[in-house]
Write an enzyme that holds these catalytic residues in place. Structure first.
Site, PDB file in Angstrom:
ATOM      1  N   ASN A   9       0.874  -1.179   0.000  1.00 27.25           N
ATOM      2  CA  ASN A   9       0.000   0.000   0.000  1.00 27.25           C
ATOM      3  C   ASN A   9       0.909   1.226   0.000  1.00 27.25           C
ATOM      4  O   ASN A   9       1.495   1.567   1.021  1.00 27.25           O
ATOM      5  CB  ASN A   9      -0.876  -0.032   1.266  1.00 27.25           C
ATOM      6  CG  ASN A   9      -1.699   1.227   1.433  1.00 27.25           C
ATOM      7  OD1 ASN A   9      -1.783   2.059   0.526  1.00 27.25           O
ATOM      8  ND2 ASN A   9      -2.309   1.377   2.596  1.00 27.25           N
ATOM      9  N   TRP A  10       1.008   1.848  -1.174  1.00 25.89           N
ATOM     10  CA  TRP A  10       1.940   2.982  -1.302  1.00 25.89           C
ATOM     11  C   TRP A  10       1.373   4.262  -0.693  1.00 25.89           C
ATOM     12  O   TRP A  10       2.052   5.273  -0.615  1.00 25.89           O
ATOM     13  CB  TRP A  10       2.292   3.212  -2.768  1.00 25.89           C
ATOM     14  CG  TRP A  10       3.058   2.072  -3.397  1.00 25.89           C
ATOM     15  CD1 TRP A  10       3.465   0.918  -2.803  1.00 25.89           C
ATOM     16  CD2 TRP A  10       3.513   1.991  -4.763  1.00 25.89           C
ATOM     17  NE1 TRP A  10       4.143   0.129  -3.691  1.00 25.89           N
ATOM     18  CE2 TRP A  10       4.193   0.757  -4.916  1.00 25.89           C
ATOM     19  CE3 TRP A  10       3.425   2.832  -5.883  1.00 25.89           C
ATOM     20  CZ2 TRP A  10       4.766   0.351  -6.118  1.00 25.89           C
ATOM     21  CZ3 TRP A  10       3.987   2.429  -7.082  1.00 25.89           C
ATOM     22  CH2 TRP A  10       4.655   1.199  -7.196  1.00 25.89           C
ATOM     23  N   LYS A  11       0.114   4.240  -0.327  1.00 26.96           N
ATOM     24  CA  LYS A  11      -0.559   5.425   0.254  1.00 26.96           C
ATOM     25  C   LYS A  11      -0.348   6.644  -0.650  1.00 26.96           C
ATOM     26  O   LYS A  11      -0.267   6.490  -1.868  1.00 26.96           O
ATOM     27  CB  LYS A  11      -0.060   5.667   1.683  1.00 26.96           C
ATOM     28  CG  LYS A  11      -0.160   4.412   2.542  1.00 26.96           C
ATOM     29  CD  LYS A  11      -0.013   4.674   3.998  1.00 26.96           C
ATOM     30  CE  LYS A  11      -0.007   3.347   4.738  1.00 26.96           C
ATOM     31  NZ  LYS A  11      -0.027   3.512   6.173  1.00 26.96           N
ATOM     32  N   HIS A  95      -9.484   0.867   4.878  1.00 29.91           N
ATOM     33  CA  HIS A  95      -8.201   1.052   5.573  1.00 29.91           C
ATOM     34  C   HIS A  95      -8.425   1.973   6.767  1.00 29.91           C
ATOM     35  O   HIS A  95      -9.254   2.887   6.717  1.00 29.91           O
ATOM     36  CB  HIS A  95      -7.178   1.659   4.603  1.00 29.91           C
ATOM     37  CG  HIS A  95      -5.796   1.669   5.165  1.00 29.91           C
ATOM     38  ND1 HIS A  95      -5.377   2.637   6.051  1.00 29.91           N
ATOM     39  CD2 HIS A  95      -4.761   0.824   5.009  1.00 29.91           C
ATOM     40  CE1 HIS A  95      -4.121   2.377   6.405  1.00 29.91           C
ATOM     41  NE2 HIS A  95      -3.723   1.278   5.783  1.00 29.91           N
ATOM     42  N   GLU A  97      -6.872   4.411   7.815  1.00 20.66           N
ATOM     43  CA  GLU A  97      -6.716   5.846   7.519  1.00 20.66           C
ATOM     44  C   GLU A  97      -7.979   6.399   6.859  1.00 20.66           C
ATOM     45  O   GLU A  97      -8.321   7.568   7.048  1.00 20.66           O
ATOM     46  CB  GLU A  97      -5.460   6.064   6.659  1.00 20.66           C
ATOM     47  CG  GLU A  97      -4.197   5.874   7.508  1.00 20.66           C
ATOM     48  CD  GLU A  97      -2.983   5.374   6.765  1.00 20.66           C
ATOM     49  OE1 GLU A  97      -2.951   5.426   5.529  1.00 20.66           O
ATOM     50  OE2 GLU A  97      -2.049   4.890   7.448  1.00 20.66           O
ATOM     51  N   GLU A 167      -5.314  -5.165  10.665  1.00 18.85           N
ATOM     52  CA  GLU A 167      -4.291  -4.136  10.853  1.00 18.85           C
ATOM     53  C   GLU A 167      -4.555  -3.395  12.165  1.00 18.85           C
ATOM     54  O   GLU A 167      -5.367  -2.454  12.193  1.00 18.85           O
ATOM     55  CB  GLU A 167      -4.332  -3.138   9.692  1.00 18.85           C
ATOM     56  CG  GLU A 167      -4.063  -3.764   8.346  1.00 18.85           C
ATOM     57  CD  GLU A 167      -3.484  -2.743   7.376  1.00 18.85           C
ATOM     58  OE1 GLU A 167      -2.373  -2.995   6.876  1.00 18.85           O
ATOM     59  OE2 GLU A 167      -4.108  -1.705   7.151  1.00 18.85           O
ATOM     60  N   GLY A 173       2.452   2.146  10.731  1.00 18.58           N
ATOM     61  CA  GLY A 173       3.382   3.248  10.540  1.00 18.58           C
ATOM     62  C   GLY A 173       4.069   3.689  11.822  1.00 18.58           C
ATOM     63  O   GLY A 173       4.680   4.757  11.876  1.00 18.58           O
ATOM     64  N   SER A 213       3.445  -2.269  10.339  1.00 21.04           N
ATOM     65  CA  SER A 213       4.899  -2.271  10.514  1.00 21.04           C
ATOM     66  C   SER A 213       5.549  -3.606  10.153  1.00 21.04           C
ATOM     67  O   SER A 213       6.498  -4.026  10.815  1.00 21.04           O
ATOM     68  CB  SER A 213       5.279  -1.834  11.930  1.00 21.04           C
ATOM     69  OG  SER A 213       4.824  -0.513  12.168  1.00 21.04           O
ATOM     70  N   GLY A 234       2.792  -1.191   4.315  1.00 21.86           N
ATOM     71  CA  GLY A 234       2.824   0.231   4.000  1.00 21.86           C
ATOM     72  C   GLY A 234       4.246   0.686   3.732  1.00 21.86           C
ATOM     73  O   GLY A 234       4.797   0.506   2.645  1.00 21.86           O
ATOM     74  N   GLY A 235       4.877   1.254   4.747  1.00 20.16           N
ATOM     75  CA  GLY A 235       6.203   1.868   4.593  1.00 20.16           C
ATOM     76  C   GLY A 235       7.222   1.009   3.864  1.00 20.16           C
ATOM     77  O   GLY A 235       7.928   1.487   2.966  1.00 20.16           O
TER      78      GLY A 235
HETATM   79  C1  PEP Z   1      -0.800   0.026   6.140  1.00 19.82           C
HETATM   80  O1  PEP Z   1      -0.991   1.209   6.104  1.00 19.82           O
HETATM   81  O2  PEP Z   1      -1.602  -0.760   5.597  1.00 19.82           O
HETATM   82  C2  PEP Z   1       0.389  -0.432   6.844  1.00 19.82           C
HETATM   83  C3  PEP Z   1       0.386  -1.661   7.267  1.00 19.82           C
HETATM   84  O3  PEP Z   1       1.401   0.456   7.024  1.00 19.82           O
HETATM   85  P1  PEP Z   1       2.851   0.163   7.689  1.00 19.82           P
HETATM   86  O4  PEP Z   1       3.336  -1.134   7.084  1.00 19.82           O
HETATM   87  O5  PEP Z   1       3.687   1.320   7.289  1.00 19.82           O
HETATM   88  O6  PEP Z   1       2.631   0.045   9.145  1.00 19.82           O
END
Ligand code: PEP
Length: 251
Positions: A9-11, A95, A97, A167, A173, A213, A234-235
């Protein structure tokens, strides 16, 4: 046996050039996928160039959101058909967010899931508790209720096409990752919920990803848990090598 799925997920990150380059670098690692299914979810506007960069590769294209209506006067929104036109196979829905910053309720997410399932898109439906909810011992109630609300009214045939992503919001994040035991306990709880709402066959096939994470150094442990069927990343999906190392852990 459930096929592991690793989805990036590049957001709201990357730009036109770096998005295509990142997609190409992920596709170049295809020999490392083994039996894992791999997808990347760039921002809407980069779907065409990322799709072009992925052409001929096994990496699937996904979007990060969509609207439930098929067309019309909904300024700023994008439909499932538009995502299909852009070459998407997946769409992330609900998600945290979206829930937190854009007020998406389970009912909103449910409308989107039902709309996505009218098309060949695979919805990746996110659930997860806040830190305060975990600390208050409410994790199970929260994720069960999100699952029930977000997936209300789905037929057995439809639920089999859904991917669930657990999640924990406090792990997204933040660098804080759920322990394997914490994550596995929730995944098992979600699978049991699917069994009681549908049947054992459904519970056995629906993939439940972990997100929060996930990094190269914790992926193997998480992905070795029996009810963790992949990761929503994500990251660490923004660097091809980091993302591919997570894929390595899944195959
Ligand atoms: C996400 O936003 O779906 C996510 C899991 O982010 P991160 O891996 O950066 O925690």
């Amino acid at each position: 046996m459930r096929t592991p799925l690793i989805a990036g997920n590049w957001k709201m990150n990357t730009d036109g050039k770096s998005a295509a380059a990142l997609a190409k670098a992920v596709a170049a690692g295809a020999a490392r996928f083994g039996r894992a299914e791999v997808a990347v979810c760039p921002p809407f506007v980069y779907l065409p160039e990322v799709g072009a960069a992925l052409a001929g590769s096994p990496v699937g294209l996904g979007a990060q959101n969509m609207y439930h209506e098929p067309s019309g006067a909904f300024t700023g929104e994008v439909s499932a058909a538009m995502l299909l036109d852009a070459g998407c196979r997946y769409v992330i829905l609900g998600h945290s967010e979206r829930r937190q910053f854009f007020g998406e309720s389970d009912a909103v997410v449910n409308r989107k899931v039902l709309a996505a399932l009218k098309t060949p898109l695979t919805p990746i439906v996110c659930v997860g508790e806040l830190l305060a909810q975990r600390e208050a011992g409410q994790t199970s109630d929260v994720v069960r209720s999100q699952l029930a609300g977000s997936l209300a009214g789905l037929s057995e045939e439809q639920i089999r096409r859904v991917v669930v992503a657990y999640e924990p919001v406090w792990a997204i994040g933040t660098g804080k990752v759920a322990t394997v035991d914490e994550a596995e306990a929730v995944h098992l709880d979600l699978r049991k919920t699917l069994e009681s709402r549908y049947n054992a066959g459904v519970a056995a096939v629906v993939r439940i990803l972990y997100g929060g994470s996930v990094k190269a150094d914790n992926a193997s442990q998480l992905l070795s848990a029996p009810n963790i069927d992949g990761a929503l990343v994500g990251g660490a999906s923004l660097k091809a090598e980091d993302f591919l190392s997570i894929v390595d852990a899944a195959r």
